[in-house]
Structures are given as C-alpha cells and as structure tokens.
Scaffold this active site. Structure first.
Site, mmCIF file in Angstrom:
data_model
loop_
_atom_site.group_PDB
_atom_site.id
_atom_site.type_symbol
_atom_site.label_atom_id
_atom_site.label_comp_id
_atom_site.label_asym_id
_atom_site.label_seq_id
_atom_site.Cartn_x
_atom_site.Cartn_y
_atom_site.Cartn_z
ATOM 1 C CE LYS A 87 3.130 3.006 3.165
ATOM 2 N NZ LYS A 87 3.211 3.042 4.616
ATOM 3 C CG LEU A 141 8.442 2.179 4.734
ATOM 4 C CD1 LEU A 141 8.239 0.979 3.805
ATOM 5 C CD2 LEU A 141 7.096 2.815 5.042
ATOM 6 C CD GLU A 163 10.097 1.348 10.488
ATOM 7 O OE1 GLU A 163 10.002 2.313 9.731
ATOM 8 O OE2 GLU A 163 10.089 0.169 10.076
ATOM 9 N NE ARG A 194 -5.711 -19.908 3.669
ATOM 10 C CZ ARG A 194 -4.856 -20.789 4.177
ATOM 11 N NH1 ARG A 194 -4.821 -22.025 3.738
ATOM 12 N NH2 ARG A 194 -3.995 -20.421 5.129
ATOM 13 N NE ARG A 196 6.893 3.981 0.587
ATOM 14 C CZ ARG A 196 6.641 4.759 1.641
ATOM 15 N NH1 ARG A 196 7.611 5.052 2.489
ATOM 16 N NH2 ARG A 196 5.436 5.244 1.845
ATOM 17 C CE1 TYR A 252 1.071 -0.316 4.416
ATOM 18 C CE2 TYR A 252 -0.028 1.805 4.431
ATOM 19 C CZ TYR A 252 0.796 0.884 5.036
ATOM 20 O OH TYR A 252 1.361 1.172 6.261
HETATM 21 N N1 PMP Z 1 7.778 3.473 8.966
HETATM 22 C C1 PMP Z 1 6.637 2.777 9.013
HETATM 23 C C2 PMP Z 1 6.640 1.440 9.654
HETATM 24 C C3 PMP Z 1 5.458 3.311 8.461
HETATM 25 O O1 PMP Z 1 4.317 2.613 8.502
HETATM 26 C C4 PMP Z 1 5.493 4.607 7.889
HETATM 27 C C5 PMP Z 1 4.249 5.247 7.347
HETATM 28 N N2 PMP Z 1 3.679 4.542 6.330
HETATM 29 C C6 PMP Z 1 6.722 5.289 7.859
HETATM 30 C C7 PMP Z 1 7.830 4.696 8.412
HETATM 31 C C8 PMP Z 1 6.828 6.658 7.233
HETATM 32 O O2 PMP Z 1 6.766 6.564 5.837
HETATM 33 P P1 PMP Z 1 6.246 7.817 4.973
HETATM 34 O O3 PMP Z 1 7.095 8.976 5.363
HETATM 35 O O4 PMP Z 1 6.487 7.392 3.572
HETATM 36 O O5 PMP Z 1 4.822 7.992 5.330
#
Ligand code: PMP
Length: 283
Positions: free
Chosen positions: A147, A203, A179, A100, A52, A33
């Site tokens: 993501k 991410l 994070e 499935r 991305r 997503y």
């Molecule tokens: N890390 C994680 C685990 C996230 O879910 C997000 C938000 N989607 C981010 C970092 C920040 O990414 P972005 O700046 O692209 O929203």
C-alpha cells in the site's frame, strides 16, 4: 477549525505540522499508508490495518516507526482530540529524510504522520443509488499488494471518471479487471460472488477480507478469479469495497447498465451485514 495532527512524536495543530523537503515520501513516493475508518467513534478492523502496514513496511525493507500499541494510542488520541464520530484516521510512514539518492539511506529514522478526517461514510443516498464506473488502463507498478503512497495513476483514473461524468474507474490489465482506483471490484452472477484472486496485482483489501468472510459465513458462494469488463457487463450485479465506502453497488460500467440498473440484493445484503458486524466489533 484546526485539527490536532501527529508528526514524528508530537501532537500539533495542523498549521504547525512540518515535514522536511528531503523526506523520501515527498521526493520519491517512498512511503506506505493505511486508512482506518471510524463509525460511532470506534475504529473498524484496526488490527487488520496494522498487520497490512507491517507487511508493507517489511516488503520495502522500511523500518517500523513504533510499536503497534503506540500506534493504537496515537489513533485513539487523535480521534478524541478531534472529536471524530464518523470518518477516518490516515497514517503514513516514509523512509525518512536524507540527501536525494536512489539508494536507500542507512540509519535514517522513518517519518510518521497521522491525521483524522471527519466524513459522512455511511451515506445511504449513495449506497441506494449505486455508482457508475468506466474502465481505464491500469498504469500502476507491479507491486500493488504493497500500500504505497504512489497514487498518481489511480488519481488520473478518477479524473478520467470525473471527466466522463461518472463516479469511479475500474482498472484493466491484459483484458482483465484488477481493481477499482481505490477499492476492490466484484461481480455477482447467479448468486455467486466473483472477485479477483490475491496476488501482486491488487491490494489485499481489509474490507475485502471481512466481506468475503461474512459472505462465506452466510453460505454465499465466492469465487476468487479475474474477470473482464465484458463479463462484468453481463453480470447480475457489481460492487466495490473499501474501508471508507464499505460495500457500494455499481450500477453501470462503460455505459452499460448492470442487471436491472439498480443496486442488487447481494450487494445490499453484504453492505448491511458488513455495517452490522463492523459496528459490533469496532474498537
Ligand atoms: N484497492 C486499492 C487500490 C485501494 O486503494 C484500496 C483502498 N485503500 C482498496 C483496494 C481497499 O482496501 P481496504 O478495504 O483495506 O480499504
């Protein structure tokens, strides 16, 4: 009020939108997503989000549902149809519907869903107060650079934060912060901005990329490396970034006040720069 949403080629009222129960997103979280924020009716960093997305799809050998130009058109149509001045567009691609099976199905059309959410993203009260976080173990899989829609572990982390009476959680693995549950994490020590280096462990935030670029352009020192909760608690400032929160100061970690216990000057300045630049470059 009913929104217009997009599902597999059609614009529909949200109550009429349907996805198969055999969709691999539903059965296996086999999907990816993106979330693009909207300020003043304009998309922030749209190209970065689409790049991305392409990478996430490629890493999982998932078919690309449509062209970037068409994705852009769908975003724009939904923003207009739903009259979104401030908020976000959510986009999800799954491998599609098939009987499935753990083995990826062949020749299946990916599912594509987009919808908008109107939301007050630029909330000065929250930015001025800052947020409090706790640390929780990082229970996610080993490819956090993709993501994916597997969001149960971060969701459990946010619930732990809520139960503890704070705003969010920072995820910890091998004694180091990876994070935030849905954002990238930073500390500031003696003017230097420290945030974890990119790898499969986190991410690559689109906001992170923009904020680090603006910081370097403003002659701020940036160091990309991991740090512990203990180091963060001794820092002068802490903050998080994401598409929907921009730059948000963190004022407490596991009960310890960070710096003065109030949002610090570096986070405040980066938020200002980020918002100014994003409003200028929004499309
Ligand atoms: N890390 C994680 C685990 C996230 O879910 C997000 C938000 N989607 C981010 C970092 C920040 O990414 P972005 O700046 O692209 O929203």
């Amino acid at each position: 009020m009913s929104r217009t949403v997009y599902v597999n080629g059609e614009y529909l009222a949200e109550e009429d939108a349907k996805i198969s129960i055999f969709d691999r997103g539903f059965l296996m979280a086999d999907g990816v997503y993106e979330v693009t924020s909207i300020l003043d009716g304009k998309m922030i960093d749209f190209d970065g989000h689409m790049k991305r997305l392409a990478r996430s799809l490629n890493e999982l050998d998932m078919a690309t549902p449509t062209t970037d130009a068409e994705l852009e058109e769908i975003h724009r149509k939904l923003i207009l149809a739903n009259d979104v001045n401030e908020g976000l567009v959510y986009l999800q691609v799954t491998r599609g519907a098939a009987d499935r099976d753990f083995v990826f199905p062949v020749g299946v059309t990916p599912s594509l869903v987009l919808f908008t959410q109107t939301k007050n993203l630029n909330n000065p009260a929250i930015a001025e107060a800052g947020i409090k976080v706790i640390s929780v173990p990082d229970l996610r899989w080993g490819r956090r650079d993709i993501k994916t829609i597997q969001l149960l572990a971060p969701s459990v982390g946010k619930m732990a934060a809520k139960a503890a009476g704070v705003d969010d959680a920072w995820l910890v693995e091998d004694g180091q912060v990876t994070e935030g549950t849905s954002n990238n994490a930073y500390i500031v020590k003696e003017g230097k901005i420290i945030t974890r280096h990119l790898s499969n462990d986190i991410l690559s935030g689109i906001t992170r990329g923009a904020v680090l670029r603006f910081a370097r352009e403003a002659q701020m020192e940036v160091e990309e490396r991991s740090f512990s909760i203990e180091e963060a608690q001794q820092a002068d400032e802490a903050f998080v970034t994401s598409a929907t929160t921009f730059v948000l100061p963190v004022i407490e970690i596991d009960g310890a006040a960070i710096g003065s216990g109030k949002p610090g000057p570096v986070a405040k300045r980066l938020r200002e720069i980020y918002l100014d630049e994003s409003r200028k470059s929004g499309t």
